[in-house]
Design an enzyme around this catalytic site. Structure first.
Site: not given
Ligand code: BES
Ligand code: ZN
Ligand code: ZN
Length: 472
Positions: A241, A246, A253, A264, A325, A327
Site C-alpha cells: 500500500k 491519507d 480524520k 500510510d 481507501e 483496500r
Molecule cells: N491508513 C488507515 C489505517 C491506519 C490507522 C493506519 C491508524 C495506521 C494507523 C486506513 O486507510 C484507514 O483509515 N482505515 C480506517 C478503516 C475504516 C474506515 C473502516 C480505520 O482504520 O479507521
Molecule cells: Zn484511510
Molecule cells: Zn490509509
C-alpha cells in the site's frame, strides 16, 4: 558503521561480551564491579585504551534476538563514546559458536545506529564505529563469514531504506517521487522498474485506485518492479500500500490521527526494501512487486461517500467511507499483479485498519490468508526472522458484511471485525491464488522503538520475514 572479521589489526578498544558469572580469566579481577547481567555495560579506561564489558545474562536463557538487542545497544554506546574502531570478543561457548550469530550481530549493529534527523539543522554529528568480530570459527570458513556479513548488511540497508521512506513527510514524498526513488533503487540494486501514470492506469480500467487519487494535485502512480533470477517459472508477487498521505478524504480524520498518515505508504516502503535486499543478494528467485501509490485528500475532484466505483477486476464497489481507501487502491493492484504479471502467489503489506492494534497493540501483526501450506512457510520464515504475526479467521459471516445493496461490494464492513472484513475484501481480487495479507497498521511505526534495534518511526516490519521466505 561497518563490520568485518577480526584479522591481525587489533584496534585500541576491546568489547567483551560476557555471560553472567563467566568473566574471561583476563578480566576476572573485575568481578566485583561487573557480573555480566543482561543489559549491564561497564566501561574501563586504561592507558592502552578503552574496554567495554557487556553482559548478556545467563547462557541457557540467551536468544538470538537478545544478541541483536545487545549489539544495538553496544553500537549506540560506541557512537556516544566516539569510538572509531573496536574488536568484539565473544564468549567461545553456546549460541556464540553458531554461524547465525554473525548475521544477528551485523543486524543489531546496523539497525541499532539508525536515526532520522535529516531535517534538523543541528542533526547529530555521528561517529561511525568499525567493528571487527573475533569469531572463533575455523579460518577456512572466513570467506563464508564475510559473505554472511555482506548479506546481513544488505538486509540492514533494505530495512533502513524502508524506515527512511516511512519517516519522510508527505510534502517531500508523493507518488511521483516514490516512483523516482523506486527507479533509482532498481538501478542500484539490480531490478527492472516500470511506472504507469494516471492515463495508463485509466486505459487498463483501474477505477478504484484512480478514484482514491483523484482529489490530489499529485497524480497517482503504479510502480511495477520485476526481478527474475529463478531457475523455474514460479513468481512470488508482492503488493505494498503506497498512500503517501491519507487525510481520510471526505470521511476526514482528526488532527492527531492524521499526523501518522505520512506513513500510510509503509507497505510500499517495506516492499521496496525487500526488492533491494533480494536483488543485492542475487537470490535465485522470481519476484514481482507492485505499489499502488496515491494521495487521499479533499478537493472538488475527490471521490465521495455513496459513489460506486468500477474496479479493474470488473467488480463494482460502493464507497461507504472514503477513509477505507487502502483496500480500493490494493484491489486494482492485486488484480493487476495476478492477471497481468501472472504471479503464482501473492503477499500484500498494508497499513489498512487501525483496529488491528486494538487487539494486538504494536506487538503482533494481524494477518489474513487463504492457503495453509503457503501460510505455514510464512510462519517458519517469521520464526527465523523473529517477527510476530497472528492469523485471523475468515468465516463467511465476515464476507457477508461487505455485501452492498447497490454494488458487488462495499468498502466497509458491519460492526466489528474490521481487520478481517478488510482482508476479505482484498481476497475478492486475488483469483484464488495462495495469498497472505499483512495488516501492519499498528506495527509499521512505533514510538518509541520496541527494542534496542528499532528507532521511533518506521520499523520495516515484515521485511526480514519475507526475505527469509524468499531465500528459503
Ligand atoms: N491508513 C488507515 C489505517 C491506519 C490507522 C493506519 C491508524 C495506521 C494507523 C486506513 O486507510 C484507514 O483509515 N482505515 C480506517 C478503516 C475504516 C474506515 C473502516 C480505520 O482504520 O479507521
Ligand atoms: Zn484511510
Ligand atoms: Zn490509509
Amino acid at each position: 558503521m561497518s563490520v568485518s572479521i577480526a584479522k591481525e589489526i587489533v584496534p585500541e578498544t576491546e568489547i567483551f561480551i560476557c555471560y553472567q558469572d563467566q568473566l574471561p580469566t583476563e578480566l576476572s579481577y573485575l568481578s566485583e564491579v561487573f557480573s555480566g547481567e543482561k543489559g549491564e555495560v561497564f566501561v574501563q579506561v586504561t592507558s592502552e585504551g578503552k574496554s567495554l564489558l557487556v553482559g548478556v545474562g545467563k547462557e541457557e536463557e540467551l536468544s538470538l534476538d537478545d544478541i541483536r538487542n545487545t549489539m544495538a545497544k553496544v553500537a549506540k554506546k560506541t557512537r556516544q563514546l566516539k569510538i572509531k574502531a573496536a574488536v568484539l570478543r565473544l564468549p567461545v561457548k553456546g549460541l556464540f559458536l553458531d554461524k547465525e550469530v554473525v548475521r544477528v550481530i551485523t543486524q543489531g549493529i546496523g539497525l541499532g545506529v539508525y536515526t532520522f534527523d535529516k531535517y534538523k539543522n543541528n542533526g547529530k554529528e555521528s561517529v561511525t564505529t568499525h567493528f571487527y568480530i573475533d569469531f572463533k570459527i575455523d579460518t577456512k570458513k572466513e570467506n563464508d563469514l564475510e559473505t554472511i556479513i555482506t548479506a546481513a548488511m544488505y538486509e540492514v540497508e533494505g530495512v533502513c531504506l524502508a524506515r527512511n521512506l516511512i519517516n519522510e513527510p508527505a510534502n517531500k514524498l508523493f507518488p511521483k517521487k516514490l516512483a523516482e526513488i523506486a527507479q533509482e533503487i532498481g538501478r542500484e540494486s539490480g531490478f527492472e522498474v516500470e511506472i504507469l501514470d494516471e492515463k495508463e492506469m485509466e486505459n487498463i480500467g483501474m477505477g478504484a485506485l484512480l478514484a482514491v487519487g483523484n482529489g490530489s494535485v499529485n497524480p497517482p502512480r503504479l510502480i511495477i518492479m520485476r526481478y527474475k533470477a529463478g531457475k523455474d517459472d514460479e513468481i512470488l508477487g508482492l503488493v505494498g500500500k503506497g498512500l503517501t498521505c491519507d487525510t481520510g478524504g471526505y470521511s476526514l480524520k482528526g488532527t492527531d490521527s492524521m499526523y501518522y498518515m505520512k506513513s500510510d505508504m509503509s507497505g510500499a516502503a517495506n516492499v521496496l526494501g525487500i526488492m533491494s535486499i533480494v536483488a543485492k543478494n542475487k537470490i535465485k528467485k522470481n519476484i514481482i512487486a507492485v505499489i499502488p501509490s496515491c494521495e487521499n485528500v479533499i478537493s472538488g475532484n475527490s471521490y465521495k461517500i455513496g459513489d460506486v466505483l468500477e474496479s479493474m477486476a470488473g467488480k463494482t464497489i460502493e464507497v461507504l467511507n472514503t477513509d477505507a481507501e487502502g483496500r480500493l487502491a490494493l484491489a486494482d493492484a492485486l488484480h493487476y499483479i495476478v492477471t497481468k504479471e501472472e504471479v503464482d502467489k501473492v503477499i500484500d503489506i498494508a497499513t489498512l485498519t487501525g483496529v488491528a492494534g486494538t487487539t494486538f497493540g504494536n506487538v503482533y501483526t494481524a494477518t489474513v490468508a487463504n492457503d495453509d501450506e503457503f501460510y505455514n512457510d510464512f510462519e517458519l520464515a517469521a520464526q527465523k526472522a523473529e517477527e510476530k504475526f497472528w492469523r485471523l479467521p475468515t468465516d463467511k459471516a465476515y464476507r457477508e458484511m461487505i455485501n452492498s445493496d447497490v454494488a458487488d461490494l462495499k468498502n466497509t464492513g458491519g460492526s466489528g471485525g474490521g481487520t478481517i472484513t478488510a482482508g476479505m475484501f482484498l481476497q475478492e481480487f486475488i483469483q484464488d491464488k495462495p495469498w497472505i495479507h499483512l495488516d501492519i497498521a499498528a506495527t509499521a511505526c512505533t514510538n518509541p522503538g520496541r527494542s534496542e534495534y528499532e528507532y521511533k518511526g518506521g520499523t520495516g516490519i515484515g521485511i526480514r520475514t519475507i526475505y527469509e521466505l524468499i531465500k528459503g
